[in-house]
Design a protein around this motif. Structure first.
Motif, PDB file in Angstrom:
ATOM      1  N   THR A  39       0.818  -1.204   0.000  1.00 37.06           N
ATOM      2  CA  THR A  39       0.000   0.000   0.000  1.00 37.06           C
ATOM      3  C   THR A  39       0.857   1.261   0.000  1.00 37.06           C
ATOM      4  OG1 THR A  39      -0.131  -0.300   2.371  1.00 37.06           O
ATOM      5  CG2 THR A  39      -2.057  -0.957   1.082  1.00 37.06           C
ATOM      6  N   ALA A  40       0.366   2.266  -0.698  1.00 39.63           N
ATOM      7  CA  ALA A  40       1.069   3.529  -0.741  1.00 39.63           C
ATOM      8  C   ALA A  40       0.809   4.290   0.543  1.00 39.63           C
ATOM      9  CB  ALA A  40       0.601   4.331  -1.943  1.00 39.63           C
ATOM     10  N   GLU A  41       1.875   4.728   1.156  1.00 33.62           N
ATOM     11  CA  GLU A  41       1.723   5.522   2.373  1.00 33.62           C
ATOM     12  C   GLU A  41       2.439   6.835   2.182  1.00 33.62           C
ATOM     13  OE1 GLU A  41       3.135   3.595   5.824  1.00 33.62           O
ATOM     14  OE2 GLU A  41       1.697   1.948   5.683  1.00 33.62           O
ATOM     15  N   THR A  42       1.956   7.859   2.860  1.00 35.74           N
ATOM     16  CA  THR A  42       2.634   9.143   2.801  1.00 35.74           C
ATOM     17  C   THR A  42       4.040   8.985   3.378  1.00 35.74           C
ATOM     18  OG1 THR A  42       0.518  10.197   3.132  1.00 35.74           O
ATOM     19  CG2 THR A  42       2.456  11.552   3.490  1.00 35.74           C
ATOM     20  N   THR A 312       5.005   6.345  -0.684  1.00 39.55           N
ATOM     21  CA  THR A 312       5.962   5.253  -0.902  1.00 39.55           C
ATOM     22  C   THR A 312       5.886   4.763  -2.354  1.00 39.55           C
ATOM     23  OG1 THR A 312       4.259   3.781  -0.006  1.00 39.55           O
ATOM     24  CG2 THR A 312       6.035   4.416   1.473  1.00 39.55           C
ATOM     25  N   GLU A 313       4.666   4.772  -2.910  1.00 37.76           N
ATOM     26  CA  GLU A 313       4.498   4.328  -4.295  1.00 37.76           C
ATOM     27  C   GLU A 313       5.213   5.287  -5.248  1.00 37.76           C
ATOM     28  OE1 GLU A 313       3.354   1.395  -4.492  1.00 37.76           O
ATOM     29  OE2 GLU A 313       3.738   1.428  -6.653  1.00 37.76           O
ATOM     30  N   ASP A 314       5.070   6.607  -4.970  1.00 34.66           N
ATOM     31  CA  ASP A 314       5.757   7.615  -5.789  1.00 34.66           C
ATOM     32  C   ASP A 314       7.265   7.392  -5.739  1.00 34.66           C
ATOM     33  OD1 ASP A 314       3.269   8.798  -6.062  1.00 34.66           O
ATOM     34  OD2 ASP A 314       3.647  10.338  -4.535  1.00 34.66           O
ATOM     35  N   MET A 315       7.734   7.060  -4.545  1.00 35.42           N
ATOM     36  CA  MET A 315       9.171   6.906  -4.365  1.00 35.42           C
ATOM     37  C   MET A 315       9.672   5.691  -5.155  1.00 35.42           C
ATOM     38  SD  MET A 315      11.094   7.553  -0.938  1.00 35.42           S
ATOM     39  CE  MET A 315      12.661   6.910  -0.512  1.00 35.42           C
ATOM     40  N   ARG A 316       8.874   4.625  -5.114  1.00 34.83           N
ATOM     41  CA  ARG A 316       9.253   3.441  -5.870  1.00 34.83           C
ATOM     42  C   ARG A 316       9.266   3.785  -7.372  1.00 34.83           C
ATOM     43  NH1 ARG A 316       7.113  -1.055  -8.276  1.00 34.83           N
ATOM     44  NH2 ARG A 316       8.240  -3.019  -7.903  1.00 34.83           N
ATOM     45  N   ASN A 317       8.256   4.527  -7.818  1.00 36.59           N
ATOM     46  CA  ASN A 317       8.224   4.923  -9.227  1.00 36.59           C
ATOM     47  C   ASN A 317       9.412   5.800  -9.598  1.00 36.59           C
ATOM     48  OD1 ASN A 317       5.915   3.522  -9.880  1.00 36.59           O
ATOM     49  ND2 ASN A 317       4.551   5.213  -9.312  1.00 36.59           N
ATOM     50  N   SER A 318       9.843   6.638  -8.663  1.00 35.64           N
ATOM     51  CA  SER A 318      10.985   7.493  -8.985  1.00 35.64           C
ATOM     52  C   SER A 318      12.271   6.662  -9.070  1.00 35.64           C
ATOM     53  CB  SER A 318      11.111   8.655  -7.999  1.00 35.64           C
ATOM     54  OG  SER A 318      11.905   8.303  -6.906  1.00 35.64           O
ATOM     55  N   PHE A 444      14.546   1.889   2.388  1.00 38.80           N
ATOM     56  CA  PHE A 444      13.493   1.713   1.377  1.00 38.80           C
ATOM     57  C   PHE A 444      14.055   1.054   0.116  1.00 38.80           C
ATOM     58  CE2 PHE A 444      10.801   2.984  -2.145  1.00 38.80           C
ATOM     59  CZ  PHE A 444       9.516   2.930  -1.625  1.00 38.80           C
ATOM     60  N   SER A 445      15.199   1.558  -0.342  1.00 42.31           N
ATOM     61  CA  SER A 445      15.737   1.017  -1.589  1.00 42.31           C
ATOM     62  C   SER A 445      16.207  -0.422  -1.410  1.00 42.31           C
ATOM     63  CB  SER A 445      16.841   1.916  -2.150  1.00 42.31           C
ATOM     64  OG  SER A 445      17.872   2.041  -1.216  1.00 42.31           O
TER      65      SER A 445
END
Ligand code: ZN
Length: 542
Positions: A39-42, A312-318, A444-445
């Motif tokens: 799930t995407a979290e802030t 978190t989803e944005d970060m994964r996409n980046s 995260f990475s």
């Protein structure tokens, strides 16, 4: 003093990993905290940042950092730039920025610059500012081992926030300076940008609000008009102070509360509209020349709705985007290593554009007289990625390199410069970009990078390398104007690459071990101690 068009049109630097930001001191247990997998979290905010908002809306971001020691970076950011000017104010956001150096309540006339220069702070090199479409930013690096000087630095920021003198004599003197800046710009790049940016901005409001403004306004505006801009937009709810350096954060927070709480918001504040650049779903073409342009450069720009980094989803996409940029970058580096590369320089990447848009770009610096060859070569590489994607081995290498850089950034976090942190906090204030800090990002990475698939990266290519919303910009020396291709000719080049027989990229570098067969273990047949240097020399049977 500077005009910053934010988006770097000439992206000749091969894209590097997006890890230059970050740098967080978090409690050690943060490292083992699980990162949610689905799930995407802030994203959280780095706990090392002291941030807050005064009751008048003024924001601040403070961080202690001792790289370099005894210095701090003070930045005043304002969410107001040329996009907010009305017709009578075109160029006045930038003019206003200049006027901040020509007298404030506590530093009248040129006392500010004189005072700072006497203290060893160089105008231009240290003390500086820029105006862009959506923001104006003032910067002052200042020593912290002189409390009086530091206190005055904070005072200068406070004066800039709302107490510029706007003396009419000083304004008259500055007109000539700005008109000269407009005439000469900062050279060929800026002069050409002023010609092609309106097209790239799709004739939106951005097209009519290049920060340099119009001659008519710059020559003729009166005091009331610039004062209006200052009163409307230099207000606390659109401002933030960023302080990063060798400081006592609690003390600085108190200084900010004491100094900035009296900033006034206008009685009926104007709405700060967020403008956008609408996509036109068509392709555009422009070629421009300049007498000081040394090479012929072509750019392919494919615009898309933008992305942000908040969850978190944005970060994964980046990260997926970083991996993409690294892989396509490697292919271009490989081309450059050929005996006779088809261009002087070529590159391609996906990045941010302006006004919330993203752009997939290709750039070629052509060899003299070989624009067609160079352009087609860059386009072929892009087409190859679009048609066949990347290979598993390329992805594995990119992941490894990403994780290695992350680890290096994590291990070197105590050496992160204050300047790097400031840039990150500027993006946080101006664009709402998350700043979770290096401990979080590293963790995260490590958790998320291994699960990224080659299909995900290839999907990104398919989504971004499209045939609409594509702009072609050609920049060339003035003497080549007559020989430059027309739009129809360039379109025929594009068409020929699209129908060309391109073979898939073959990865020459494998992940096979250096020596494929296991060596037969040998025995130590001789042992010799080298005296004096503490080395033992062993000779093996094989
Ligand atoms: Zn300027």
């Amino acid at each position: 003093m500077n005009i910053k068009l934010k988006y770097l049109v000439l992206n000749l630097v091969l894209p590097s990993l997006l890890i230059a930001s970050c740098g967080v001191k978090k409690p050690a247990e943060g490292l083992t905290a699980p990162v949610p997998a689905t799930t995407a979290e802030t994203l959280p905010i780095d706990t090392a940042i002291i941030t807050g908002k005064l009751s008048n809306g003024f924001s601040y971001y403070i961080r202690k950092n001792t790289e370099p020691k005894n210095r701090a970076q003070l930045y005043l950011a304002i969410k107001a730039g040329s996009i907010l000017e009305n017709e009578e104010q075109r160029g006045l956001a930038h003019f206003m920025e200049h006027m901040s150096f020509n007298g404030t309540r506590n530093f009248p006339k040129n006392e500010l610059v004189n005072y700072l220069q006497k203290s060893g702070i160089r105008f231009g090199a240290d003390l500086n500012a820029y105006t862009s479409f959506d923001e104006t930013v003032y910067q002052l690096p200042i020593p912290t081992d002189d409390p009086e000087l530091f206190k005055n630095g904070i005072q200068i920021m406070r004066d800039w926030a709302q107490d510029a003198s706007l003396d009419s004599l000083e304004i008259e003197k500055e007109r000539g300076v700005i008109l000269e800046e407009k005439r000469l710009g900062k050279g060929a790049q800026e002069r050409m940008q002023n010609k092609y940016l309106p097209l790239l901005f799709n004739n939106s409001r951005y097209s009519d609000r290049l920060p340099i403004g119009t001659d008519e306004v710059l020559k003729g505006f009166n005091l009331k008009t610039i004062k209006q801009f200052y009163q409307d937009w230099y207000r606390p709810d659109l401002q933030a102070l960023i302080v990063v350096g060798d400081i006592d954060v609690k003390q600085v927070e108190q200084m900010i509360k004491d100094k900035f709480s009296d900033l006034k918001t206008p009685v009926n504040p104007k709405e700060r509209t967020e403008y956008s650049i609408p996509l036109l779903n068509k392709n555009q073409f422009i070629s421009v020349t300049d007498k000081e342009m040394p090479y012929t450069v072509a750019q392919i720009l494919i615009k898309h709705p933008g992305t942000e980094i908040k969850t978190t989803e944005d970060m994964r996409n980046s990260i997926i985007r970083s991996l993409y940029n690294q892989m396509i970058g490697s292919r271009f580096s490989e081309l450059m290593k050929q005996a006779n590369p088809p261009f002087l320089q070529g590159s391609s990447s996906i990045g941010g554009f302006l006004a919330g848009l993203d752009v997939a770009s290709g750039v070629v610096v052509a060899k003299p007289g070989e624009l067609e060859k160079g352009f087609k070569a860059v386009l072929s590489e892009i087409e190859k990625v679009k048609r066949f994607g990347f290979t598993q081995t390329e992805l594995e290498r990119a992941k490894q390199s990403y994780l290695t850089s992350m680890e290096a950034a994590f291990n070197e976090k105590d050496k992160t410069s204050s300047q790097n942190y400031v840039q990150e906090y500027l993006r946080m204030f101006l664009e709402g970009e998350a700043s979770p800090g290096i401990d979080y990002e590293y963790n995260f990475s490590k958790t998320r990078v291994p699960g990224i698939t080659v299909n995900e990266v290839n999907d990104l290519a398919k989504r971004y390398l499209t045939d609409t919303n594509r702009d072609i910009v050609i920049m060339a020396p003035e003497k080549e104007a007559a020989s430059l291709p027309s739009e129809a000719v360039v379109n025929s080049w594009i068409q020929s690459v699209k129908t060309e027989n391109i073979s898939a990229y073959e990865d020459q570098v494998t992940n096979e071990p250096l020596i494929s067969e296991k060596l037969t273990p040998g025995k130590v047949v001789a042992e010799k101690t080298l005296d004096g240097i503490g080395v033992t020399e062993l000779t093996l049977s094989n």
